[in-house]
Design a protein around this motif. Structure first.
Motif, PDB file in Angstrom:
ATOM      1  N   THR A   1      35.698 -16.256  63.275  1.00  0.00           N
ATOM      2  CA  THR A   1      35.248 -15.220  63.794  1.00  0.00           C
ATOM      3  C   THR A   1      34.546 -15.885  65.265  1.00  0.00           C
ATOM      4  OG1 THR A   1      33.283 -15.508  62.641  1.00  0.00           O
ATOM      5  CG2 THR A   1      34.967 -13.794  62.175  1.00  0.00           C
ATOM      6  N   ARG A   2      34.127 -14.919  66.278  1.00  0.00           N
ATOM      7  CA  ARG A   2      33.450 -15.133  67.370  1.00  0.00           C
ATOM      8  C   ARG A   2      32.110 -15.143  67.462  1.00  0.00           C
ATOM      9  NH1 ARG A   2      36.408 -11.799  71.633  1.00  0.00           N
ATOM     10  NH2 ARG A   2      38.525 -12.246  71.198  1.00  0.00           N
TER      11      ARG A   2
ATOM     12  N   ALA B   1      36.550   6.506  71.601  1.00  0.00           N
ATOM     13  CA  ALA B   1      36.999   5.407  72.490  1.00  0.00           C
ATOM     14  C   ALA B   1      35.959   5.512  73.775  1.00  0.00           C
ATOM     15  CB  ALA B   1      38.567   5.851  73.080  1.00  0.00           C
TER      16      ALA B   1
ATOM     17  N   PRO C   1      27.668   0.037  64.258  1.00  0.00           N
ATOM     18  CA  PRO C   1      28.745  -1.145  64.364  1.00  0.00           C
ATOM     19  C   PRO C   1      30.146  -0.521  65.018  1.00  0.00           C
ATOM     20  CG  PRO C   1      28.323  -0.075  62.052  1.00  0.00           C
ATOM     21  CD  PRO C   1      27.032   0.338  62.997  1.00  0.00           C
ATOM     22  N   ALA C   2      30.312   1.022  64.867  1.00  0.00           N
ATOM     23  CA  ALA C   2      31.574   1.457  65.476  1.00  0.00           C
ATOM     24  C   ALA C   2      31.416   1.372  66.983  1.00  0.00           C
ATOM     25  CB  ALA C   2      31.931   2.906  64.872  1.00  0.00           C
TER      26      ALA C   2
ATOM     27  N   ARG D   1      29.855  -1.157  68.726  1.00  0.00           N
ATOM     28  CA  ARG D   1      29.482  -2.467  69.171  1.00  0.00           C
ATOM     29  C   ARG D   1      30.509  -3.073  70.121  1.00  0.00           C
ATOM     30  NH1 ARG D   1      25.223  -3.541  70.483  1.00  0.00           N
ATOM     31  NH2 ARG D   1      26.189  -5.674  71.452  1.00  0.00           N
ATOM     32  N   TRP D   2      31.727  -2.824  69.841  1.00  0.00           N
ATOM     33  CA  TRP D   2      32.885  -3.328  70.638  1.00  0.00           C
ATOM     34  C   TRP D   2      32.890  -2.874  72.057  1.00  0.00           C
ATOM     35  CZ3 TRP D   2      36.114   0.149  73.402  1.00  0.00           C
ATOM     36  CH2 TRP D   2      35.876   1.547  72.986  1.00  0.00           C
TER      37      TRP D   2
ATOM     38  N   GLU E   1      30.404  -5.766  73.530  1.00  0.00           N
ATOM     39  CA  GLU E   1      30.382  -7.096  73.503  1.00  0.00           C
ATOM     40  C   GLU E   1      31.836  -7.695  74.100  1.00  0.00           C
ATOM     41  OE1 GLU E   1      30.162  -7.967  69.350  1.00  0.00           O
ATOM     42  OE2 GLU E   1      28.067  -7.395  69.309  1.00  0.00           O
TER      43      GLU E   1
END
Lengths: 265, 247
Positions: free
Chosen positions: A2-3, A184, A257-258, A260-261, A264
């Protein structure tokens, strides 16, 4: 596999250091304020000392005025902002998916976005007279357009691959909207919420200087009328702190959490 | 038994063009149940267009495509929804399953199959490229999918991850056979995975050669038969200069 951006221990140390230095800057600012007022460079009525502001803080609190004004302002901002978001986000979602509607409406939306909400003050007072309504109207006018435009731009820039995947798995209609389109754009919508809220909080002060009998803006107006700049500073401190505090609450949304993408990568 | 022999995917004299540009020319192709067909061709020859037609995202200008069952695509990259965890992403493939218990069991089994069980609560951006493609693989395999369309699914990975993923795909297909149409420009990939390799010509693309490969999978990259298959593909593409064949 994982990153990870950097080891957690260094991150923690550097964030603690950052917080410490920000406290130092704050203390320095108060010290500077204290120093200038102690030197008596300006008359006391034009440059209130920290001590006089503390005293007026106590006065405003015991009189209950400050608390009442805080509640009044928060209420107006909340109503205006919720209305703007509740209308702006769905309209933005719709506009983002319809090129023709976008072409027709975007110039108008942009026009109103660049029109200072304070320009609506005469209308606000004539239409809604005095009380909460004109202030709520101004908050709405200040935040509706940026919210709508930001949501629209976010929808229009969703990578097409998500819609292809959605089609592979038979998403359509309201499901497509709530389970693909909306998540999205959610990270960008949260960013837009923070920016619009910032505008709302700036505008409420000006809005309450006219057409209101209470609120933080009205408090500053009152202080000016009574030449009580110590009280004005006390209100300014409250306005700035509350604004920051509420922005921190919005910032918490970015930790979901949903979403964060969206921040990041 | 007769059903097993049926074609899952029939492409009948399909041509396609974007405006003036002809992309596919009179393409005819049949894919049998659980057959792995690899399409190899020069870049820009219309491989992705063909996949778009096969999946039904586009309709061909002329000709007919018959599809039996559900087709799902594994994309080059970023096909997972970033706002869902690995578990939830795989769950999308089981949207039609009404019973939550059955759905959960199936998701767990699929994650086990692609070795992602310990990453089920991770989000796509927290995974490596290979893990993301494995999660996509689990998602297309879920539930009632019949046809897998693969659009250069491993091309964004580094070389070693690509080798691993080929082995994984072969293993997964052994356990859960599917009809596969796999587009690639990677000759090794084709030789290692295909039951049949179709060589496409330059645009407008048509099938210029067909190479059946009958060796059982999994196949080692350096196995004699695989090397031989690669030599044949290279020759068909006109790229095998050591044979004295020039382009």
């Amino acid at each position: 596999m994982t990153r990870q951006s950097s080891p957690p221990s260094t991150q923690k140390v550097s964030s603690r250091l950052g917080r410490f230095s920000s406290i130092l800057v704050l203390l320095g600012l108060i010290l500077l304020w204290y120093g200038i007022s102690a030197l008596n460079l300006f008359p006391a009525y034009a440059f209130p000392s920290p001590a006089s502001v503390l005293v007026s803080f106590q006065e405003e609190l015991t009189a209950g005025r400050l608390l009442n004004d805080i509640v009044a302002s928060l209420w107006r901002v909340a109503i205006g902002f919720v209305l703007a978001v509740g209308l702006g986000v769905p309209i933005g979602l719709w506009l983002g998916q319809h090129l023709q509607a976008r072409q027709a409406l975007v110039p108008m939306l942009n026009f109103f976005r660049f029109l200072s909400p304070l320009a609506w003050i005469p209308f606000a007072i004539l239409w809604f007279h005095i009380g909460d309504k004109p202030a709520i109207f101004l908050i709405f006018m200040a935040t509706f357009f940026p919210m709508t435009l930001a949501t629209m731009v976010a929808v229009a820039s969703i990578p097409s691959i998500y819609f292809r995947v959605a089609k592979d798995y038979n998403y359509s209609g309201i499901e497509l909207l709530t389970q693909v389109t909306f998540p999205a754009v959610l990270p960008q919508v949260i960013t837009a919420l923070r920016m619009s809220y910032g505008i709302a909080w700036v505008v409420i002060v000006a809005a309450e200087m006219v057409g209101c009998q209470d609120g933080l803006g009205y408090g500053i107006w009152e202080a000016r009328n009574g030449l009580r700049l110590d009280s004005a500073v006390c209100y300014m401190i409250v306005i700035g702190s509350l604004g920051m505090g509420i922005d921190r609450l919005f910032a918490e949304l970015t930790k979901l959490p949903a979403v964060r993408w969206g921040y990041e990568r | 038994m007769n059903d097993k022999q049926a074609s899952k995917l029939v492409v009948d004299q399909v041509s396609h063009r974007y405006g003036e540009v002809a992309v596919l020319e009179n393409l005819t192709l049949e894919v049998k149940v659980n057959e792995v067909v690899m399409l190899v061709g020069p870049s820009g020859c219309g491989k992705t267009t063909l996949l778009d037609l096969l999946s039904g995202h586009m309709a061909p200008v002329s000709g007919k495509i018959t599809r039996q069952g559900t087709a799902r695509t594994v994309y080059q990259q970023d096909g997972l929804f970033p706002w869902l965890t690995v578990w939830e992403n795989v769950g999308i493939g089981l949207r039609s399953v009404p019973d939550p218990k059955q759905r959960d069991d199936e998701i767990a089994e699929l994650l086990e199959l692609v070795n992602l069980t310990s990453f089920k609560n991770h989000y796509p951006h927290q995974l490596s490229g290979g893990m993301r493609q494995r999660a996509e693989l689990a998602r297309v395999l879920a539930g009632d999918s019949d046809i897998l369309l693969m659009d250069e699914p491993f091309s964004a990975l580094d070389y070693q991850a690509r080798l691993t993923m080929r082995r994984e795909l072969a293993r997964v297909l052994q356990k859960r056979p599917r009809t596969v149409v796999f587009v690639t420009h990677d000759i090794e990939e084709a030789a290692q995975l295909a039951d049949r390799v179709l060589i496409l010509s330059k645009r407008p693309a048509t099938i210029c050669q067909e190479l059946p490969i009958t060796i059982p999978r999994p196949r080692g990259l350096a196995d004699d038969e695989v090397v031989e298959a690669m030599r044949m593909i290279l020759r068909a593409l006109g790229l095998n200069n050591t044979d004295g064949v020039t382009v």
